[in-house]
Design an enzyme around this catalytic site. Structure first.
Site, mmCIF file in Angstrom:
data_model
loop_
_atom_site.group_PDB
_atom_site.id
_atom_site.type_symbol
_atom_site.label_atom_id
_atom_site.label_comp_id
_atom_site.label_asym_id
_atom_site.label_seq_id
_atom_site.Cartn_x
_atom_site.Cartn_y
_atom_site.Cartn_z
ATOM 1 N N ARG A 194 39.310 65.608 -16.780
ATOM 2 C CA ARG A 194 37.936 65.155 -16.978
ATOM 3 C C ARG A 194 37.065 65.945 -16.003
ATOM 4 O O ARG A 194 37.544 66.414 -14.965
ATOM 5 C CB ARG A 194 37.805 63.665 -16.683
ATOM 6 C CG ARG A 194 38.703 62.761 -17.525
ATOM 7 C CD ARG A 194 38.562 61.312 -17.091
ATOM 8 N NE ARG A 194 39.370 60.403 -17.899
ATOM 9 C CZ ARG A 194 40.587 59.980 -17.576
ATOM 10 N NH1 ARG A 194 41.140 60.390 -16.438
ATOM 11 N NH2 ARG A 194 41.245 59.152 -18.361
ATOM 12 N N LYS A 203 40.453 57.974 -13.230
ATOM 13 C CA LYS A 203 39.667 56.745 -13.338
ATOM 14 C C LYS A 203 40.314 55.632 -12.528
ATOM 15 O O LYS A 203 41.531 55.494 -12.511
ATOM 16 C CB LYS A 203 39.557 56.311 -14.813
ATOM 17 C CG LYS A 203 38.580 57.138 -15.636
ATOM 18 C CD LYS A 203 38.428 56.554 -17.026
ATOM 19 C CE LYS A 203 37.370 57.286 -17.829
ATOM 20 N NZ LYS A 203 37.206 56.712 -19.187
ATOM 21 N N ARG A 237 39.442 69.335 -22.653
ATOM 22 C CA ARG A 237 40.444 68.261 -22.547
ATOM 23 C C ARG A 237 40.992 67.921 -23.932
ATOM 24 O O ARG A 237 42.204 67.761 -24.110
ATOM 25 C CB ARG A 237 39.796 67.044 -21.895
ATOM 26 C CG ARG A 237 40.689 65.830 -21.696
ATOM 27 C CD ARG A 237 39.933 64.812 -20.840
ATOM 28 N NE ARG A 237 40.489 63.477 -20.880
ATOM 29 C CZ ARG A 237 41.466 63.054 -20.079
ATOM 30 N NH1 ARG A 237 42.010 63.882 -19.211
ATOM 31 N NH2 ARG A 237 41.904 61.806 -20.148
ATOM 32 N N HIS A 279 45.844 58.480 -19.540
ATOM 33 C CA HIS A 279 45.436 57.371 -20.397
ATOM 34 C C HIS A 279 46.268 56.130 -20.060
ATOM 35 O O HIS A 279 47.492 56.219 -19.974
ATOM 36 C CB HIS A 279 45.642 57.714 -21.875
ATOM 37 C CG HIS A 279 44.646 58.686 -22.415
ATOM 38 N ND1 HIS A 279 44.874 59.454 -23.537
ATOM 39 C CD2 HIS A 279 43.401 59.014 -21.984
ATOM 40 C CE1 HIS A 279 43.825 60.212 -23.783
ATOM 41 N NE2 HIS A 279 42.924 59.972 -22.847
ATOM 42 N N TYR A 299 44.647 62.261 -30.763
ATOM 43 C CA TYR A 299 44.903 63.703 -30.766
ATOM 44 C C TYR A 299 45.991 64.117 -31.751
ATOM 45 O O TYR A 299 46.374 65.281 -31.801
ATOM 46 C CB TYR A 299 45.290 64.165 -29.353
ATOM 47 C CG TYR A 299 44.167 63.981 -28.362
ATOM 48 C CD1 TYR A 299 43.054 64.797 -28.390
ATOM 49 C CD2 TYR A 299 44.213 62.955 -27.426
ATOM 50 C CE1 TYR A 299 42.014 64.616 -27.501
ATOM 51 C CE2 TYR A 299 43.176 62.768 -26.528
ATOM 52 C CZ TYR A 299 42.080 63.601 -26.575
ATOM 53 O OH TYR A 299 41.040 63.408 -25.699
#
Length: 299
Positions: free
Chosen positions: A149, A173, A248, A271, A280
């Site tokens: 990211r 994150k 990404r 994730h 994806y």
């Protein structure tokens, strides 16, 4: 933003207990602020303890009439649910008015991707003779080579690069750490940038360990990376609307199309749910048809 006494506590809760980033916290507070704006617009100064499910349904109708996209509405509703769950947890309210609140149905939009030719065109469009040239080459190599990211990219530290083992430590994150493999090409350009370009920058105190710096010797902003990529796309003649996140998407798509395990890609992307990674798997239909034709006994 409206000064509500509960918002400060909610902000602390998001930061300390849920470990959200500053950007995520700001997004939550901005969306919740829309509810207070709505109450102001109808001259209804409702105490949060008295907010009902019907109030919130009328609010959703209001933001819908403002022309807000379904995806944005869904995000606002998610923010409200978190806020009122917090109020319930703190015993500020006794009934959660968001319990029956439904988000609009969203179609799963497949992310835009670049093929390897387009990625090479972008990298080749960089003028390596300019002061920022080698840095920008390294940035694109890392974005595509590691699937980061943009916030993770600009936060990368020199001390997080492990050249011999060929991996980097990434802070994702919620301040979650993960280990991501990094290819020889990305490592090569990082090393060239650090040893040949970065050494000529007068680095400000506190930014000594950051890999990517601006000309002023401080960390890059998200906007500067977006702007650089948009300019390169224009120069390379690529018509797609691209951003740092496009790299990404391309990283994940190319891995899965090449046969990579979905769980491994999930781990590298950071994730929390494999459901997010599954977007994806939009492989080429002709490729899938070929798989059926070649391997299915009834074909």
């Amino acid at each position: 933003m409206i000064n509500n006494p509960y918002l400060k506590s909610f902000k602390d809760y998001l930061k300390l207990e849920r470990s959200l980033s500053g950007n995520s916290i700001d997004a939550y507070l901005t969306d919740i602020d829309k509810l207070f704006q709505y109450f102001d617009s109808i001259n209804k100064h409702t105490n949060l303890k008295d907010v009902t499910s019907n109030d919130l349904k009328l609010f959703i109708t209001w933001i819908n009439e403002l022309g807000m996209l379904p995806s944005t509405q869904a995000r606002v509703i998610s923010g409200l649910k978190s806020f009122f769950s917090f109020l319930l947890l703190e015993q500020i309210i006794t009934i959660d008015p968001t319990a029956l609140l439904e988000s609009p149905r969203l179609s799963r939009k497949l992310p835009d991707t670049l093929n390897i030719i387009e990625i090479n065109q972008l990298i080749e469009a960089i003028d390596a003779s300019k002061p920022d040239g080698m840095r920008n080459k390294a940035i694109l190599e890392v974005l595509y080579g590691c699937g980061l990211r943009v916030t993770e990219l600009i936060s990368l530290r020199i001390s997080n690069i492990h050249y011999e083992s060929e991996y980097i430590k990434v802070i994702g994150k919620g301040n979650k750490e993960r280990i991501v493999p990094i290819g020889a090409s990305a490592l090569k350009f990082i090393k060239i940038y650090i040893e040949e370009s970065r050494v000529h920058i007068s680095i400000k105190k506190g930014f000594e360990d950051y890999i990517f710096l601006n000309r002023g010797g401080t960390g890059l902003s998200r906007i500067s990376v977006f702007t650089m990529i948009k300019a390169l796309a224009l120069k390379a003649g690529i018509k797609k609307s691209i951003s740092p996140h496009t790299f990404r998407h391309s990283f994940a798509t190319h891995l899965i199309e090449g046969g990579a395990d979905l769980r491994a890609v999930q781990e590298m992307l950071g994730h929390s749910s494999i459901t997010t990674t599954e977007i994806y798997t939009h492989l080429d239909r002709d490729y899938l048809k070929g798989i059926i034709t070649e391997f299915h006994p009834r074909s």
